[in-house]
Design a protein around this motif. Structure first.
Motif, PDB file in Angstrom:
ATOM      1  N   ASP B 350       0.853  -1.189   0.000  1.00 31.36           N
ATOM      2  CA  ASP B 350       0.000   0.000   0.000  1.00 31.36           C
ATOM      3  C   ASP B 350       0.891   1.241   0.000  1.00 31.36           C
ATOM      4  O   ASP B 350       2.112   1.149  -0.093  1.00 31.36           O
ATOM      5  CB  ASP B 350      -0.965  -0.023   1.189  1.00 31.36           C
ATOM      6  N   LYS B 356       0.532  -5.990   1.056  1.00 32.41           N
ATOM      7  CA  LYS B 356      -0.911  -6.230   1.068  1.00 32.41           C
ATOM      8  C   LYS B 356      -1.291  -7.465   0.257  1.00 32.41           C
ATOM      9  O   LYS B 356      -2.242  -8.160   0.590  1.00 32.41           O
ATOM     10  CB  LYS B 356      -1.665  -5.002   0.507  1.00 32.41           C
ATOM     11  N   GLU B 387      -4.370 -11.956  -0.447  1.00 36.07           N
ATOM     12  CA  GLU B 387      -4.256 -10.781   0.414  1.00 36.07           C
ATOM     13  C   GLU B 387      -3.593 -11.176   1.721  1.00 36.07           C
ATOM     14  O   GLU B 387      -3.990 -12.151   2.353  1.00 36.07           O
ATOM     15  CB  GLU B 387      -5.643 -10.208   0.703  1.00 36.07           C
ATOM     16  N   ASP B 389      -1.218  -9.658   5.393  1.00 36.98           N
ATOM     17  CA  ASP B 389      -0.707  -8.558   6.208  1.00 36.98           C
ATOM     18  C   ASP B 389       0.775  -8.746   6.502  1.00 36.98           C
ATOM     19  O   ASP B 389       1.448  -7.823   6.947  1.00 36.98           O
ATOM     20  CB  ASP B 389      -1.475  -8.474   7.527  1.00 36.98           C
TER      21      ASP B 389
END
Ligand SMILES: Cc1cc2nc3c(=O)[nH]c(=O)nc-3n(C[C@H](O)[C@H](O)[C@H](O)COP(=O)(O)OP(=O)(O)OC[C@H]3O[C@@H](n4cnc5c(N)ncnc54)[C@H](O)[C@@H]3O)c2cc1C
Ligand SMILES: Cc1cc2nc3c(=O)[nH]c(=O)nc-3n(C[C@H](O)[C@H](O)[C@H](O)COP(=O)(O)OP(=O)(O)OC[C@H]3O[C@@H](n4cnc5c(N)ncnc54)[C@H](O)[C@@H]3O)c2cc1C
Ligand code: SF4
Ligand code: SF4
Ligand code: FES
Lengths: 276, 477
Positions: B350, B356, B387, B389
């Motif tokens: 991001d 991400k 996706e 983190d």
């Protein structure tokens, strides 16, 4: 345990300490750093060696209070002990007689710049130091730099002391005046190093930047400190911290330094509230 | 035979998977006295000269010997039997790949389940520790010679202990602030409680070994200086440098090496942030690239710091995974998800530089490669995004060269491992090496075996065995 022998506040939130660390002092070289851990629950943070004395077995550090660890260390006084210090780490700066050398430092980059500047002077260079600070209150090490440099150009962002402007403006002016520069060493905020590198690239001057990524072990074991230099992954703690400034991906480094902003803020607020 | 031998293994109580992913306590709880005796009674006590279990153990623990002592409920006796060849039983009993070593050819396997040697060994160590029992320290004449050990992982610990027992004056140097090597910073608490490593270090101190932390050889002292001060040097510096794939976005925030991820959690206790000062990226979904033991450790640690969905992303298929069966089983029970036949190709972040999306491509298995395993071949047009983190790289490590980058006399292989001969002699006179520094990534017990044999070779050298003109590289695998 490493005892603090002396302490001074150089400017608001900028502190100087002298710590007993004979093994580090014994082989320290300009441009190298240590990693310390304050106590059992502490994190490991890197700080550059400002000065050291082999015979008396101490090292000197200058640090800025920016987060939990550095704030906490700021409360340590003479006689207090730091639990762990390891070093000297990283490759020493390549010191040679380049001819005309310029050291450009920003903020608390000054102490790092100092160790290198002194070595450059001792190696026979004509030495110019460009040191930038936020404002008059934050100017540090002026006398120290004065003693070793042939020319000392201090500047403040707001013009409250000496001249107004960034180190980049001063360097450009210096070059425009026709001064021949053979080597530049730069250390300070990443954005400053990036802009300095852009200037010296135009003039094709060999430039080293001392990088400050987040580190954990400082021995090449974790890769937290990785930076991109010339398209390759390098570990700043063992391959650096100095790199050819024209090859460094400074934008990436800037983003990587923000990795824990949220957690750091939380830790600091908690600490300042008296948490731990 | 009068008494009927039980065919099945006596089960080791384990923490429930649902509960354990919320804590860092040990998963396997270990035998009680009664359960240990019951399991011990299944052993056929093969004669020492024949017992296949002893032959399968890289440090040749006298397994029927210590099992007999368990039956006699003599914990100190059992401990001393093990300690004659293995000074770290609390550790090996937990982390050895027993199914490929001591337990592999256990004779009981023909009649039923093999003896659970690992858990019995662990039981002896744990029971001794609980009771504060250490093996007797032999009184030996001091040799008046000094040996330096570099690195405090299992190879260094073992070499140090053996040399101290022989009467040498031993000093161990460790770069980190705490000793133990991978045992302390890498292998997670829920597989190897750090208390056990500390207990073993304490025993080393009782043997008279000086442990000096916060010293990086090659920086704080050079290897040349060590050679001036000591009569011999052992390098047990491990294979601590992590590998990354140089893919677009590999330096985005939230992308870790397994070493960093595990060091933050284990050594620095990031799971107790902010009580402890070291942070770690938290989030919902994490992907681990790789499928060995290190990958399992990273994945299972991620669950414990609060990730809800954890993926193992592996380019081959399940049967090629290098992790131990027990680790895979534990990971599955805890809810780690496995994705096979996929390779990472890019990381997308991001605006703040946080990872991400992990972009993957699907593979099919092609021809076998040099390792004999079928090579994954990407299938064009099958790219997709996951996706995430955070991402953890667990694709291997290479030796850390801080120590020898300025020592041209020390020769290395093309993989960066130190060249040694069959007596663990490096290409530099008086310098020995073993463990991962020599083997690349191996195991705890192989590193210990190296430390042991190197200690013996060091003793011979210090007793006058001449140093060879030329070092003939030994092959360790
Ligand atoms: C090789 C090296 C040498 C360094 N030498 C010095 C020195 O001589 N004096 C000095 O004051 N600082 C120096 N630093 C920076 C210093 O390590 C950090 O300021 C320190 O880790 C912050 O810890 P903290 O817990 O107080 O703050 P944190 O809570 O960790 O961070 C607070 C703020 O500081 C920023 N920050 C965190 N880590 C770093 C970092 N490595 N570099 C720059 N900013 C960071 C964060 O983005 C955040 O905004 C050096 C860093 C490196 C890598
Ligand atoms: C996450 C993880 C899980 C694992 N799980 C298992 C398992 O379940 N079972 C198993 O058998 N094996 C396992 N292994 C492998 C096993 O841990 C290693 O094979 C073993 O630790 C190697 O031991 P060593 O003594 O060679 O070095 P290490 O344990 O790597 O220790 C080397 C030490 O030397 C220090 N050092 C390095 N350079 C210097 C220097 N210049 N100066 C001073 N000190 C230095 C390092 O800081 C480190 O502490 C695992 C490894 C990892 C990373
Ligand atoms: S050291 Fe490892 S291989 Fe040897 S007996 Fe113990 S668990 Fe088995
Ligand atoms: S091989 Fe199996 S049965 Fe025989 S002594 Fe070893 S553990 Fe016991
Ligand atoms: S700080 Fe861990 S590798 Fe550089």
């Amino acid at each position: 345990m490493f005892e603090i022998l002396a302490k001074k506040e150089l400017a608001p939130h900028i502190k100087w300490i002298r710590v007993k660390a004979p093994l580090v002092a014994r082989t320290a070289k300009p441009g190298q750093f240590i990693v310390l851990r304050l106590h059992e629950r502490g994190e490991r943070i890197p700080l550059t060696l400002y000065k050291w004395n082999k015979d008396e077995g101490y090292i000197e550090l200058v640090f800025q209070e920016v987060g939990k660890t550095t704030y906490e260390m700021g409360t340590y006084g003479v006689g207090d002990k730091i639990m762990d210090i390891v070093g000297p780490l990283g490759k020493p700066t390549e010191i040679e007689n380049y001819g005309n050398a310029v050291v450009v430092s920003g903020g608390v980059g000054a102490p790092i710049g100092y160790a290198v500047a002194r070595a450059l002077k001792e190696a026979g260079n004509h030495l110019t130091v460009i040191a930038g600070f936020r404002s008059k209150d934050y100017v540090i090490l002026e006398d120290e730099f004065g003693k070793i440099s042939d020319e000392l150009l201090i500047t403040t962002d707001d013009g409250s002391y000496k001249r107004k402007g960034f180190t980049t403006t001063v360097l450009e002016e210096y070059l425009n005046q026709g001064n021949k520069v053979d080597f530049v060493f730069t250390v300070g905020p990443v954005i400053m190093m990036k802009l300095i590198a852009e200037i010296t690239r135009k003039y094709e001057i060999k430039t080293l930047a001392s990088l400050n990524p987040i580190m954990v072990d400082g021995t090449g074991m974790c890769g937290a400190c990785r930076v991109t230099v010339g398209g390759e992954i390098k570990f700043a703690c063992v391959d650096g911290p100095d790199f050819d400034a024209h090859q460094v991906d400074f934008d990436e480094l800037m983003l990587r330094l923000k990795q824990y902003n949220r957690e750091e803020k939380l830790a600091l607020e908690r600490y300042l509230k008296g948490g731990a | 035979m009068a008494k009927q031998i039980k065919k099945q293994r006596i089960k080791v109580p384990e923490q429930d998977p649902v509960a354990r992913i919320h804590n860092f306590n040990e998963v396997a709880l270990g035998y009680t006295w009664d359960l240990a005796v019951e399991e011990a009674s299944r052993c056929l006590k093969c004669p020492y000269s024949y017992a296949p279990c002893i032959k399968g153990c890289p440090v040749n623990v006298n397994i029927p010997g210590f099992i007999q002592k368990i039956l006699e409920r003599d914990i100190k006796g059992a401990l001393e039997v093990i300690h004659t060849t293995n000074s770290l039983p609390g550790i090996t009993g937990r982390v050895c790949p027993q199914e490929e070593q001591c337990e592999m050819n256990c004779v009981m396997g023909k009649l039923g389940d093999k003896i659970n040697i690992g858990k019995l060994e662990r039981f002896v160590a744990d029971e001794a520790r609980k009771q504060g029992i250490y093996p007797d320290i032999p009184q030996v004449e001091k040799k008046g010679k000094k040996v330096a050990i570099v690195g405090s992982g299992p190879s260094g610990l073992t070499a140090a202990a053996d040399l101290a027992k022989m009467g040498y004056d031993v000093t161990m140097y460790e770069a980190l602030h705490e000793g133990g090597g991978v045992l302390i910073y890498g292998i997670p608490e829920f597989r190897l409680p750090k208390e056990i490593v500390r207990y073993e270090l304490k025993f080393l101190k009782m043997l008279g070994v000086k442990i000096v932390t916060n010293v990086v050889i090659g920086k704080t002292f050079s290897l040349y200086e060590l050679l001036d001060e000591y009569d011999a040097v052992f390098l047990g510096t491990g294979a601590g440098t992590p590998k990354f794939l140089n893919l677009p976005g590999v330096n985005l925030n939230g992308i870790y090496s397994a070493n960093e991820f595990l060091t933050r959690i284990n050594l620095m206790k990031a799971y107790q942030f902010p009580e402890y000062d070291t942070p770690i990226t938290k989030g919902k979904r994490l992907a681990v690239i790789g499928a060995g033991n290190v990958a399992m450790d990273a994945a299972r640690s991620a669950l414990r710091i609060g990730y809800e969905e954890v993926y193992i992303v592996y380019r081959r298929t399940r049967e090629y995974m290098t992790a131990r069966e027990e680790e895979i089983k534990h990971a599955e029970e805890e809810g780690v998800k496995f994705m096979f036949l996929v390779s990472p190709i890019e990381f997308i972040g991001d605006e703040n530089g946080n990872v991400k999306v992990l972009k993957l491509i699907m593979n099919e298995l092609g021809e076998p490669d040099s390792s004999g395993r079928r090579r994954p071949v990407p299938i064009p047009g099958t790219e997709f995004g996951l996706e995430v983190d955070a991402v953890v790289f667990a694709i291997g490590q290479k030796p850390n060269k801080v120590l020898y980058q300025e020592v041209p006399e020390l020769k290395t292989t093309k993989w960066g491992t130190l060249i040694v001969d069959e007596k663990y002699r490096t290409t530099m006179r008086g310098v020995f090496a073993g463990g991962d520094a020599v083997r690349g990534e191996a195991t705890v017990v192989l590193a210990m075996g190296d430390g042991k044999k190197a200690a013996k070779a060091i003793d011979e050298y210090l007793n006058g065995e001449p140093w060879p003109e030329e070092i003939k590289p030994a092959n360790f695998w």
